[in-house]
Enzyme design. Structure first.
Site, PDB file in Angstrom:
ATOM      1  N   ASP A  68      67.455  22.845  57.366  1.00  0.00           N
ATOM      2  CA  ASP A  68      66.479  23.220  58.390  1.00  0.00           C
ATOM      3  C   ASP A  68      65.075  23.373  57.820  1.00  0.00           C
ATOM      4  O   ASP A  68      64.912  23.746  56.658  1.00  0.00           O
ATOM      5  CB  ASP A  68      66.941  24.536  59.047  1.00  0.00           C
ATOM      6  N   ASN A  70      70.875  19.225  69.291  1.00  0.00           N
ATOM      7  CA  ASN A  70      69.640  18.551  68.876  1.00  0.00           C
ATOM      8  C   ASN A  70      69.240  17.379  69.789  1.00  0.00           C
ATOM      9  O   ASN A  70      68.114  16.882  69.698  1.00  0.00           O
ATOM     10  CB  ASN A  70      69.722  18.083  67.410  1.00  0.00           C
ATOM     11  N   ARG A 103      70.458  32.530  61.155  1.00  0.00           N
ATOM     12  CA  ARG A 103      71.495  32.339  62.180  1.00  0.00           C
ATOM     13  C   ARG A 103      72.337  31.132  61.800  1.00  0.00           C
ATOM     14  O   ARG A 103      71.970  30.322  60.953  1.00  0.00           O
ATOM     15  CB  ARG A 103      70.859  32.178  63.567  1.00  0.00           C
TER      16      ARG A 103
HETATM   17  C1  IPE Z   1      70.329  23.578  63.009  1.00  0.00           C
HETATM   18  O1  IPE Z   1      68.946  23.598  63.028  1.00  0.00           O
HETATM   19  C2  IPE Z   1      70.810  22.167  63.054  1.00  0.00           C
HETATM   20  C3  IPE Z   1      70.558  21.354  61.886  1.00  0.00           C
HETATM   21  C4  IPE Z   1      69.909  21.723  60.817  1.00  0.00           C
HETATM   22  C5  IPE Z   1      71.091  20.030  61.931  1.00  0.00           C
HETATM   23  P1  IPE Z   1      68.122  23.791  64.375  1.00  0.00           P
HETATM   24  O2  IPE Z   1      66.689  23.733  64.006  1.00  0.00           O
HETATM   25  O3  IPE Z   1      68.590  22.837  65.405  1.00  0.00           O
HETATM   26  O4  IPE Z   1      68.553  25.264  64.818  1.00  0.00           O
HETATM   27  P2  IPE Z   1      67.825  26.316  65.738  1.00  0.00           P
HETATM   28  O5  IPE Z   1      67.480  25.617  67.017  1.00  0.00           O
HETATM   29  O6  IPE Z   1      66.603  26.763  65.012  1.00  0.00           O
HETATM   30  O7  IPE Z   1      68.813  27.428  65.895  1.00  0.00           O
HETATM   31  C1  IPE Z   2      66.174  20.296  60.656  1.00  0.00           C
HETATM   32  O1  IPE Z   2      64.795  20.526  60.688  1.00  0.00           O
HETATM   33  C2  IPE Z   2      66.524  18.889  61.041  1.00  0.00           C
HETATM   34  C3  IPE Z   2      67.327  18.780  62.263  1.00  0.00           C
HETATM   35  C4  IPE Z   2      67.686  19.779  63.026  1.00  0.00           C
HETATM   36  C5  IPE Z   2      67.719  17.436  62.658  1.00  0.00           C
HETATM   37  P1  IPE Z   2      64.056  20.904  62.028  1.00  0.00           P
HETATM   38  O2  IPE Z   2      63.588  19.639  62.671  1.00  0.00           O
HETATM   39  O3  IPE Z   2      64.882  21.781  62.875  1.00  0.00           O
HETATM   40  O4  IPE Z   2      62.808  21.694  61.463  1.00  0.00           O
HETATM   41  P2  IPE Z   2      62.087  22.938  62.124  1.00  0.00           P
HETATM   42  O5  IPE Z   2      63.130  23.984  62.331  1.00  0.00           O
HETATM   43  O6  IPE Z   2      61.512  22.460  63.417  1.00  0.00           O
HETATM   44  O7  IPE Z   2      61.054  23.316  61.133  1.00  0.00           O
HETATM   45 MG    MG Z   3      65.061  23.824  62.953  1.00  0.00          MG
END
Ligand code: IPE
Ligand code: IPE
Ligand code: MG
Length: 230
Positions: free
Chosen positions: A15, A63, A184
């Protein structure tokens, strides 16, 4: 590092790609490109350390809510990774894709099948990539399989249930690492993480290095796991 203190199964929530890009005034997709590089480095390091199982959370069942162009860019990165194939270094890794693959396009699914079958006979680290993965979907899917198989509810136990999860045959996750400062689980391995240790880190995933993995493992080694005992 004391090898006997290593977690058998590590889960990593990759993340912070979007925030990494935002900090640099780049499009979010640039963060995903950099995140894919961090993934390769991290997998390599897991192999070096002799980690038996590692699961990378790459794309959740939630996602899909993201803008279409971002989803497309992420799918393209998967596709590129599958085309590139494994480098020599990753020669002995077993690649598995966990999640609901039916939502992916045929071309991507064919590439996934190819990588899985080409590496199935290897003996090194088992690397799960969680794509269109949700812990709830994993449990629901397992329940559906059991019902379809006509399982006897009176004989059903946790072991039999676990054998229907996407991670069938693998040990529960011991250590879950989440970079990016969020604390989380976001629907990752919820059944398998019943007794996992969590390490939350501030580093954004694209900046995650070998030494961050080492630090998380060292933190894990200090924990006293009791599994409900004394
Ligand atoms: C969790 O990250 C999913 C992945 C890293 C693939 P998200 O960015 O989707 O999670 P939330 O929305 O912050 O909980
Ligand atoms: C994780 O990084 C990648 C995926 C969930 C596919 P994010 O795209 O969620 O990055 P933030 O949380 O917006 O910084
Ligand atoms: Mg994220």
């Amino acid at each position: 590092m004391d090898k006997t203190m290593l977690p058998r199964h590590i889960g990593i929530i990759m993340d912070g790609n979007g925030r990494w890009a935002k900090k640099r005034l780049l499009p979010r997709t640039a963060g995903h490109v950099q995140g894919a590089k961090a993934f390769r480095k991290c997998l390599r390091h897991c192999i070096d350390l002799g980690i038996e199982y590692v699961t990378f959370y790459a794309f959740s069942t939630e996602n899909w809510k993201r803008p279409q162009d971002e989803v497309n860019a992420i799918m393209k990165l998967f596709s590129d990774y599958l085309d590139e194939g494994l480098d020599m270094y990753e020669d002995d890794v077993v690649m598995r894709f966990i999640g609901d693959m039916t939502a992916l396009n045929d071309e991507l699914r064919a590439k996934i099948d190819k990588m899985q079958s080409e590496t199935a006979g290897n003996h090194g680290t088992v690397c799960n990539i969680a794509v269109n993965y949700g812990g709830r979907d994993d449990i629901l899917h397992a329940a559906k399989v059991l019902i379809k198989d006509g399982a006897d509810p009176d004989k059903l136990d946790e072991t039999a249930f676990s054998e229907r999860l996407y991670t069938a045959g693998q040990p529960d996750v011991d250590l879950i690492i989440r970079p990016s400062g969020e604390q989380r689980i976001s629907n990752f391995l919820i059944w398998q993480a019943a007794y996992a240790e969590y390490v939350f880190m501030g580093v954004l995933w694209p900046d995650f290095t070998e030494s961050d993995l080492d630090a998380a493992i060292e933190e894990f080694a200090k924990r006293n796991r009791r599994f409900g005992g004394v």
